[in-house]
Design a protein around this motif. Sequence first.
Motif, short mmCIF file in Angstrom:
data_model
loop_
_atom_site.label_atom_id
_atom_site.label_comp_id
_atom_site.label_asym_id
_atom_site.label_seq_id
_atom_site.Cartn_x
_atom_site.Cartn_y
_atom_site.Cartn_z
N ALA A 322 1.17 -1.36 0.16
CA ALA A 322 0.16 -0.16 -0.52
C ALA A 322 0.78 1.24 -0.22
CB ALA A 322 -0.65 -0.23 1.59
N ASP A 323 2.02 0.81 0.68
CA ASP A 323 3.00 2.54 0.65
C ASP A 323 3.92 2.57 -1.09
OD1 ASP A 323 4.96 0.69 1.07
OD2 ASP A 323 5.29 0.54 3.11
N GLY A 324 4.09 1.88 -1.95
CA GLY A 324 4.14 1.49 -2.95
C GLY A 324 5.84 1.45 -2.51
N ARG A 325 6.51 1.03 -1.30
CA ARG A 325 8.16 0.99 -1.30
C ARG A 325 8.19 -0.33 -1.23
NH1 ARG A 325 8.29 4.88 3.92
NH2 ARG A 325 7.91 6.87 3.10
N GLN A 326 7.79 -1.53 -1.46
CA GLN A 326 7.94 -2.64 -1.30
C GLN A 326 7.06 -3.86 -2.21
OE1 GLN A 326 9.35 -3.38 2.80
NE2 GLN A 326 11.50 -2.72 2.51
N GLY A 327 7.49 -4.96 -2.25
CA GLY A 327 6.25 -5.70 -3.14
C GLY A 327 5.34 -6.62 -1.97
N ALA A 328 4.30 -6.07 -2.05
CA ALA A 328 3.08 -6.74 -1.76
C ALA A 328 3.41 -8.44 -1.03
CB ALA A 328 2.27 -6.81 -1.91
N CYS A 329 3.00 -8.36 0.36
CA CYS A 329 3.53 -10.07 0.68
C CYS A 329 3.00 -11.24 0.27
CB CYS A 329 3.25 -10.52 1.98
SG CYS A 329 0.98 -10.40 2.60
N PHE A 330 1.93 -10.91 -0.25
CA PHE A 330 0.90 -12.53 -1.20
C PHE A 330 1.78 -12.42 -3.06
CE2 PHE A 330 -1.55 -7.81 -1.80
CZ PHE A 330 -1.70 -7.99 -2.56
N SER A 331 2.55 -11.24 -3.06
CA SER A 331 2.52 -11.02 -4.79
C SER A 331 3.75 -11.68 -4.97
CB SER A 331 3.07 -9.42 -5.40
OG SER A 331 3.33 -9.56 -6.62
N ASN A 332 3.52 -12.71 -6.00
CA ASN A 332 4.96 -13.27 -6.93
C ASN A 332 5.84 -13.02 -7.28
OD1 ASN A 332 3.38 -16.05 -6.21
ND2 ASN A 332 2.31 -16.27 -8.09
N HIS A 333 6.88 -13.19 -7.77
CA HIS A 333 8.42 -12.41 -7.82
C HIS A 333 8.81 -13.17 -7.95
CE1 HIS A 333 10.04 -14.63 -4.03
NE2 HIS A 333 8.91 -14.52 -3.28
N GLY A 334 10.30 -12.83 -8.68
CA GLY A 334 11.42 -13.09 -9.35
C GLY A 334 11.83 -12.72 -10.70
N SER A 335 12.82 -13.36 -11.70
CA SER A 335 13.04 -12.55 -12.87
C SER A 335 12.14 -12.95 -13.57
CB SER A 335 14.41 -13.47 -13.10
OG SER A 335 13.92 -15.39 -13.33
N TRP A 336 10.98 -13.71 -13.47
CA TRP A 336 9.97 -13.59 -14.83
C TRP A 336 9.06 -12.44 -14.75
CZ3 TRP A 336 4.78 -14.66 -12.70
CH2 TRP A 336 4.71 -15.29 -11.00
N PRO A 462 0.53 8.78 -12.00
CA PRO A 462 0.06 10.18 -10.98
C PRO A 462 -0.84 9.98 -10.04
CG PRO A 462 1.16 10.10 -13.03
CD PRO A 462 0.34 8.79 -13.27
N THR A 463 -1.81 9.71 -10.19
CA THR A 463 -3.04 9.82 -9.66
C THR A 463 -3.28 9.04 -8.30
OG1 THR A 463 -4.34 8.47 -10.73
CG2 THR A 463 -4.54 11.04 -11.33
N TRP A 464 -2.62 7.94 -7.88
CA TRP A 464 -2.19 7.28 -7.07
C TRP A 464 -1.68 7.51 -6.28
CZ3 TRP A 464 1.84 5.21 -4.05
CH2 TRP A 464 1.54 3.84 -3.47
N ARG A 465 -1.86 7.19 -4.56
CA ARG A 465 -1.72 7.22 -3.52
C ARG A 465 -1.42 7.03 -2.04
NH1 ARG A 465 -7.05 8.92 -3.89
NH2 ARG A 465 -8.18 8.17 -2.33
N PRO A 466 -0.30 6.63 -1.88
CA PRO A 466 -0.47 5.33 -1.06
C PRO A 466 -1.46 5.80 0.57
CG PRO A 466 1.56 7.48 -1.18
CD PRO A 466 1.03 7.61 -1.74
N VAL A 467 -1.26 3.93 0.87
CA VAL A 467 -2.26 4.55 2.15
C VAL A 467 -1.25 3.68 3.04
CG1 VAL A 467 -4.24 2.93 2.60
CG2 VAL A 467 -4.41 3.52 0.30
N ARG A 468 -1.27 4.90 4.08
CA ARG A 468 -0.67 4.65 5.47
C ARG A 468 -1.49 3.60 6.28
NH1 ARG A 468 2.16 8.07 2.60
NH2 ARG A 468 4.08 7.84 2.69
N VAL A 469 -1.43 2.34 6.60
CA VAL A 469 -2.44 1.52 7.33
C VAL A 469 -1.72 1.23 8.92
CG1 VAL A 469 -3.31 -0.33 7.95
CG2 VAL A 469 -3.79 0.68 5.75
N SER A 470 -1.76 1.26 10.39
CA SER A 470 -1.86 0.47 11.57
C SER A 470 -2.70 -0.39 11.95
CB SER A 470 -1.53 1.50 12.33
OG SER A 470 -0.74 2.86 11.64
N LEU A 471 -1.64 -1.48 12.61
CA LEU A 471 -1.99 -2.65 13.19
C LEU A 471 -3.20 -1.82 14.07
CD1 LEU A 471 0.39 -5.42 12.48
CD2 LEU A 471 -2.12 -5.04 11.18
N PRO A 472 -4.00 -2.61 14.31
CA PRO A 472 -5.90 -2.30 15.66
C PRO A 472 -4.28 -3.47 16.53
CG PRO A 472 -6.39 -4.16 13.87
CD PRO A 472 -5.48 -3.77 13.26
#
Length: 476
Positions: A322-336, A462-472
């Motif tokens: 949601a902050d755009g800085r790192q990969g989402a936990c669920f996202s697949n990844h790799g060179s492909w 350009p119109t996307w905005r980060p979403v910052r969420v704190s855990l309850p």
Amino acid sequence: MAPQRFREQFAQIQRSMPDVPLAIGPDEAGEFLYEKGVVLARDGEEARVVEDTVREHFTTFAGLSPDRVRRAGPETNRSGITRIQVADPSEGDGSGDPAVAGALRALSAAEGRAGRRLVSRNHVVSIAVNACPGDEPVPVPPGARPNPAAARAVHDPDSAVSVLVVDTGLMHDHAAYPLLAHTRGDAQVEECGEDGVLKQYCGHGTFIAGLVAAVAPNTDITVRNTLNDAGAILEYEFGDKLFEAVERDGWPDVISLSAGTSNGRTDGLLGVDAFMRELREQPTLLVAAAGNNGSDAHFWPAAYAELPDYENAVLSVGALRADGRQGACFSNHGSWVRAYAPGERLTSALTGFGTPVPYVYQHSTYDTCRYGFGYACTCRHPRHTGVLSEDDGSAKPDQVMFEGLAQWSGTSFATPVAVGMIAAHMTAQAQTDPRKARRQLMDATTEHADVRGARVPALLPPTWRPVRVSLPPARP
């Protein structure tokens, strides 16, 4: 006990395909689903080789019945693929299929001599892979804006970029959302059950179309309901359905595909081979979701982006958190995975414009991230209890109401964000070739993110905005 997300989805998909016995593979590992008792082969000589080789293997080595090896169903399909039955699909449970595994082993030597794949499981291609897609949809407060917000561009039918969304169908009230007023295509077959509650995965295609239209308003979007049955389809049918989708209106500029499967291999899906070869000869760009397994295993069709013959025709897209800085936990990844875009807690059109629609959660959230991440991910927030996770009936599932917009996460939604950025680039640069536009966009991208220690290109509208969420606070 923690939710067993993959097995919950297996049960859900099996209910949507009551006449197709399914198994989990490989060997209970929980990586993909496939049809029991059946393998796929190319029609003609290759199918005969498969039949003869499997019969001999079953007679000599496997202790299985060779007289069950025969053609199943129609002789072949539009993709040139035939189903070969190798066992009684009704035998055993869903934890793997020894006959199918034996048939694949029997062909390994023949494939080595042929230099290409001869046989395959009949995999389930789905939008629901280990997560749902990355979570289930979440209501947003009244007056919430879409995220990404609508870009300042005008829809011009004469110059609009054509986008085909292959997914679930359009919700009945989609045209009430201004950005989708000119979107066309197939309707969702059944939105709600007899109880009036929204079915799982309904609205997936509408949500995707809304994201494309927000990032790139100058698009002509067509949505096809290829994946209406719990967001899933068998590989044998999927190639044909892709051909059908593009042949109804002609090949579009861009295809947005938020579905797929892994198969334990690095050479693609046999059932879509004919379609992919045809795609290679067309000017169309396929933008495909990398999947939500939190894995580096190849996920098809997205992983075609790594194969030399298809790297110009396919863009694979992973999800940023949601902050755009790192990969989402669920996202697949790799060179492909070639690019990443925001895919967590995006806001787009769902349903309930004018009349709120209830939804009952199917999966429970986790106490901690199931992929081992420490940020406020969608695995555990917002908390809810789901029907499929509570087999003993000890907890009442949570119900919410949707009133138009919703928040949703998954590589399913990072994909249309990337599609929108390519389409917007085409409009801004008067570029008519989507593959050139993709290369130009990627070359000009200066934003990067961290995904499992790798520095990757980040496509941030350009119109996307980060979403910052704190855990309850932790549960007592």
